[in-house]
Design a protein around this motif. Structure first.
Motif, PDB file in Angstrom:
ATOM      1  N   SER A   1      -8.184  -3.240  -4.995  1.00 20.76           N
ATOM      2  CA  SER A   1      -7.800  -2.443  -6.147  1.00 20.76           C
ATOM      3  C   SER A   1      -7.132  -3.351  -7.155  1.00 20.76           C
ATOM      4  CB  SER A   1      -6.842  -1.317  -5.738  1.00 20.76           C
ATOM      5  OG  SER A   1      -6.426  -0.564  -6.869  1.00 20.76           O
ATOM      6  N   SER A   2      -7.469  -3.189  -8.434  1.00 22.79           N
ATOM      7  CA  SER A   2      -6.846  -3.936  -9.537  1.00 22.79           C
ATOM      8  C   SER A   2      -6.868  -5.443  -9.299  1.00 22.79           C
ATOM      9  CB  SER A   2      -5.400  -3.453  -9.747  1.00 22.79           C
ATOM     10  OG  SER A   2      -5.372  -2.094 -10.106  1.00 22.79           O
ATOM     11  N   GLY A   3      -7.945  -5.945  -8.753  1.00 24.38           N
ATOM     12  CA  GLY A   3      -8.112  -7.383  -8.597  1.00 24.38           C
ATOM     13  C   GLY A   3      -7.504  -7.977  -7.347  1.00 24.38           C
TER      14      GLY A   3
ATOM     15  N   ARG B   1       0.711  -0.528  -2.889  1.00 24.39           N
ATOM     16  CA  ARG B   1       1.508   0.166  -3.917  1.00 24.39           C
ATOM     17  C   ARG B   1       2.466  -0.805  -4.592  1.00 24.39           C
ATOM     18  NH1 ARG B   1       1.847   4.232   0.193  1.00 24.39           N
ATOM     19  NH2 ARG B   1       0.466   5.991  -0.289  1.00 24.39           N
ATOM     20  N   TYR B   2       3.029  -1.724  -3.807  1.00 25.38           N
ATOM     21  CA  TYR B   2       3.914  -2.733  -4.390  1.00 25.38           C
ATOM     22  C   TYR B   2       3.101  -3.827  -5.083  1.00 25.38           C
ATOM     23  CZ  TYR B   2       7.277  -6.534  -4.769  1.00 25.38           C
ATOM     24  OH  TYR B   2       8.065  -7.550  -5.261  1.00 25.38           O
ATOM     25  N   ALA B   3       2.003  -4.269  -4.454  1.00 30.70           N
ATOM     26  CA  ALA B   3       1.266  -5.430  -4.961  1.00 30.70           C
ATOM     27  C   ALA B   3       0.669  -5.183  -6.340  1.00 30.70           C
ATOM     28  CB  ALA B   3       0.174  -5.817  -3.971  1.00 30.70           C
ATOM     29  N   VAL B   4       0.205  -3.970  -6.605  1.00 28.12           N
ATOM     30  CA  VAL B   4      -0.503  -3.700  -7.875  1.00 28.12           C
ATOM     31  C   VAL B   4       0.372  -2.983  -8.894  1.00 28.12           C
ATOM     32  CG1 VAL B   4      -2.711  -3.580  -6.664  1.00 28.12           C
ATOM     33  CG2 VAL B   4      -1.428  -1.477  -7.101  1.00 28.12           C
ATOM     34  N   ARG B   5       1.661  -2.837  -8.597  1.00 30.32           N
ATOM     35  CA  ARG B   5       2.511  -1.986  -9.436  1.00 30.32           C
ATOM     36  C   ARG B   5       2.583  -2.475 -10.882  1.00 30.32           C
ATOM     37  NH1 ARG B   5       5.530  -5.904  -7.520  1.00 30.32           N
ATOM     38  NH2 ARG B   5       7.547  -6.451  -8.458  1.00 30.32           N
ATOM     39  N   ASN B   6       2.493  -3.795 -11.088  1.00 31.04           N
ATOM     40  CA  ASN B   6       2.586  -4.338 -12.446  1.00 31.04           C
ATOM     41  C   ASN B   6       1.226  -4.711 -13.026  1.00 31.04           C
ATOM     42  OD1 ASN B   6       5.417  -4.132 -12.495  1.00 31.04           O
ATOM     43  ND2 ASN B   6       5.645  -6.099 -11.436  1.00 31.04           N
ATOM     44  N   ARG B   7       0.166  -4.295 -12.368  1.00 28.83           N
ATOM     45  CA  ARG B   7      -1.180  -4.617 -12.851  1.00 28.83           C
ATOM     46  C   ARG B   7      -1.800  -3.388 -13.503  1.00 28.83           C
ATOM     47  NH1 ARG B   7      -4.478  -9.109  -9.552  1.00 28.83           N
ATOM     48  NH2 ARG B   7      -2.752 -10.529  -9.091  1.00 28.83           N
ATOM     49  N   PRO B   8      -2.640  -3.595 -14.516  1.00 29.58           N
ATOM     50  CA  PRO B   8      -3.295  -2.448 -15.154  1.00 29.58           C
ATOM     51  C   PRO B   8      -4.272  -1.772 -14.206  1.00 29.58           C
ATOM     52  CG  PRO B   8      -4.214  -4.512 -15.958  1.00 29.58           C
ATOM     53  CD  PRO B   8      -3.021  -4.880 -15.136  1.00 29.58           C
ATOM     54  N   ILE B   9      -4.434  -0.470 -14.381  1.00 31.36           N
ATOM     55  CA  ILE B   9      -5.403   0.274 -13.579  1.00 31.36           C
ATOM     56  C   ILE B   9      -6.812  -0.136 -14.000  1.00 31.36           C
ATOM     57  CG2 ILE B   9      -6.290   2.567 -13.064  1.00 31.36           C
ATOM     58  CD1 ILE B   9      -3.485   3.648 -13.451  1.00 31.36           C
TER      59      ILE B   9
END
Length: 705
Positions: free
Chosen positions: A534-536, A569-577
């Motif tokens: 998800s999200s890269g 949930r933590y890993a992608v929290r600052n990445r765009p959807i």
């Protein structure tokens, strides 16, 4: 007898002369005390995270150099008591201790016990290796005597206590004191000195951070020897060693799984160097903590868990090889070979999509037997006719078996190899259900390649290496990307993976944004798998027991998927959807049959009307209202596309009509010819007399414009 005695004395004198010369030469070539003080053993490696913060320091760690006067007397007494009780009286070699060891070996029929003095240990640590050979022991003895002739006992003891290895990378008493007790060696208590002195014999076995009970038992032996030799009083010997406050290990537990995988690669990346270096890695400390917490919180009791997380370029963001590095440093993320279960179906469906299937194609979920093997679905139920998307989402084993049999099990194995599986792959029918053992990092790499649209991904952990002064020794260069499958295949498998999380067996992996992934569970719940992206970011999770025993209620869609979700949930929290690209732009040969697919563009054809007049392509507006360019319409003319009959059929392409077979709407076989004789004469330029002399023949279509 007199001759034997004389010859014996002569040989003894010659041997003594030889040893004396060897000792003299060795003493003359020895470095000075200050030179020995400045030398260090081994290479120090500072490992940094991707943000530059220091995460661990490996290799030798040196504290402050303590002079003989600064070293507590209790530390000196403890070391002498346990390692060399006659240190103050011998000349580098202990003849009494050597004779006793030989006597014990002869009478008890055992190997000669260790007899190295403190001086011999210093000689070995500074100048020699640890090989147990006679040559090394002889050189060690000569160097020990040379050291005794050149330095005082206090200087030798000072060198020894500042250079001896105490485990955990700590060299010298000050480094050991700071590592184990969080204070300098000048403040060592009797119990703490006993613990440190007991480490020299076996640093890893008696380390207080690895086995507190073993360290306490060994320290008790040291205190008893000190009491027997009169170096401490009875009251001092009765101290409670177990009450010593040990420094807690922080921030080095799970990180060591990553460094154990990444740092050995330096042997290939760097020229040989012994100077201190700094290694800048891809590790994200926040993600590593989140990964550690997710594995510990979700791994079933008695089982182990592992996690690998890759960025879209292959950078390792987090790596967990087990639930506790101190208990076991075996790296299950990079070394363990376990069955992936149904997550292996990624390669089965990739092969099917490449062969021409689409997610909407209908398949039949029903009992099947292939070469004597009859797979069963989880739960034993069968859904009958379903589409490929549903079969993948609910992990239908019978459908995977049929697909693997149709495309070929060797084709599935080749697809797995193409996507980075490095372990042996079988081609038995059961391989479609994940019977071949794989490494978690390889499976994560394969899913990461899907996340990038079918481009190859190479995991890496080292960004750059510099010296302590900042000189660049190595800089990572991105590996050349290779397109592993066509775009429409990557889009199709992403569609299936997304459905598996949205509505299928991977629903526990949902995190409130698009996720694609696949679960995997092996027979008797021995392994649980979930790999998704998800999200890269692509993350793989495995759980199971090291002894391959059954784990109650372990399924890929439960604990592994839950651990994946907690971490992501933590890993992608600052990445765009990011929405997934699942729009299948199928190749021409795979499109549904229609007029244009069968006949091509009307502008590429020459048409002939009912009167035999040639209709030029691209000018339908000049014709009357009766003009119909398509042969399946009333009054349509017959047309032949350029090269249509000669173009080979591609795999999976709908079959074309055999030559001479009419299509729906074609004129009846007995219908009059479309071209009149008058048209043929004008088209061929032949005179009427010549035409009458020729036999009637069917006209060839005019060449393309």
């Amino acid at each position: 007898m007199r001759r034997l005695i004389l010859w014996g004395l002569a040989l003894a004198l010659l041997a003594a002369l030889f040893v004396g010369l060897a000792v003299a030469f060795a003493a003359r070539s020895l470095p000075s005390f200050y030179q020995l003080q400045a030398t260090q053993v081994g290479q120090t490696i500072v490992v940094r995270a991707r943000d530059g913060s220091e995460i661990v320091e490996l290799g030798p760690s040196y504290g402050q150099w303590l002079s003989s006067e600064e070293i507590p007397q209790v530390m000196k007494d403890a070391m002498i008591a346990v390692e060399d009780r006659r240190f103050r009286s011998h000349f580098g070699i202990d003849p009494i201790g050597l004779a006793r060891a030989l006597y014990v070996a002869v009478t008890d029929d055992t190997r000669v016990a260790a007899t190295s003095t403190i001086t011999q240990q210093l000689a070995r640590n500074v100048f020699l290796n640890s090989n147990r050979t006679l040559d090394r022991k002889l050189r060690e003895a000569v160097l020990a005597v040379a050291l005794e002739t050149k330095f005082t006992k206090e200087q030798i003891l000072e060198l020894y206590l500042n250079k001896v290895y105490f485990g955990g990378g700590a060299y010298g008493v000050d480094s050991a004191s700071r590592k184990f007790f969080s204070h300098p060696a000048t403040r060592l208590s009797t119990a703490e000195a006993a613990i440190i002195a007991g480490l020299v014999k076996a640093p890893s076995r008696y380390s207080p951070t690895a086995d507190v009970d073993a360290a306490v038992d060994r320290a008790s032996v040291v205190l008893r020897l000190m009491r027997e030799q009169g170096r401490i009083s009875a009251s001092e010997a009765s101290v409670d060693v177990s009450a010593v406050n040990l420094k807690e290990e922080t921030g080095q537990n799970s990180v060591r799984y990553f460094t154990d995988w990444a740092l050995p690669q330096l042997d290939l990346l760097l020229p040989e160097t012994f100077e201190p270096i700094e290694v800048w890695t891809t590790l994200d400390t926040g993600m590593q903590r989140a990964a550690t917490a997710s594995i510990k919180a979700n791994t079933p009791e008695g089982a182990q868990g592992a996690l690998v997380s890759l960025d879209r370029d292959g950078a390792v963001l987090a790596l967990i090889g087990g639930t506790d590095y101190v208990q076991t440093n075996y790296n299950r993320a990079t070394d363990a070979m376990r069955q992936p279960g149904s997550s292996w179906k990624l390669f089965v469906y990739l092969a099917a999509l490449e062969a021409g299937y689409t997610p909407e194609d209908r398949v039949v979920d029903a009992p099947v037997t292939i070469e004597g093997w009859s797979p069963r679905n989880s739960g034993g139920s069968y859904a009958g006719p379903i589409d490929l998307r549903t079969a993948f989402a609910y992990s239908k084993n019978t459908v995977a078996a049929q697909l693997g049999n149709e495309v070929g099990f060797g084709t599935v194995a080749s697809m797995a190899r193409r996507f980075g599986i490095t372990t042996p792959v079988s081609t038995y029918p059961s391989m479609v259900l994940g019977s071949s053992e794989v490494r978690l990092i390889d499976m994560t790499r394969a899913f990461a390649a899907v996340a990038t649209g079918g481009s190859s991904v190479e995991p890496y952990g080292i960004l750059k290496v510099t010296t302590a002064s900042g000189e660049l020794l190595y800089q990572h260069e991105r590996a050349r990307e290779v397109q592993l499958v066509p775009d429409h295949v990557a889009a199709g498998i992403t569609d299936l993976l997304q459905t598996a999380v949205n509505t299928g067996t991977g629903r526990a992996a949902q995190i409130g944004r698009p996720v694609a992934g696949k679960t995997g569970t092996t027979n008797s719940n021995k392994d649980g798998y979930f790999v998704g992206f998800s999200s890269g970011i692509t993350t793989g999770v495995w759980m199971g027991r090291d002894d391959n025993a059954r784990v109650a209620s372990l399924q890929g869609g439960r604990a592994p998927a839950q651990a994946f979700a907690a971490y992501m949930r933590y890993a992608v929290r600052n990445r765009p959807i990011e929405e997934f690209d699942t729009d299948l732009q199928l190749p021409e040969w795979q499109l549904e049959p229609d007029d244009e697919q069968m006949f091509g563009d009307p502008d590429d054809y020459y048409f002939i009307d009912e009167q035999g007049n040639l209709i030029e392509p691209g000018r339908p507006q000049d014709q009357g209202e009766d003009y119909f360019p398509y042969p399946d319409q009333p009054g349509g003319g017959a047309g032949v596309g350029p090269g249509e009959g000669d173009r080979p059929r591609l795999p999976g392409q709908p079959p074309r009509r055999p030559v001479g077979q009419p299509l729906p709407g074609d004129p009846a076989p007995d219908a009059p010819a479309a071209a009149s004789d008058d048209f043929l004469r004008r088209a061929t330029g032949e005179g009427a007399e010549q035409q009458q002399q020729r036999q009637p023949r069917q006209p060839n279509p005019p060449p393309p414009q």
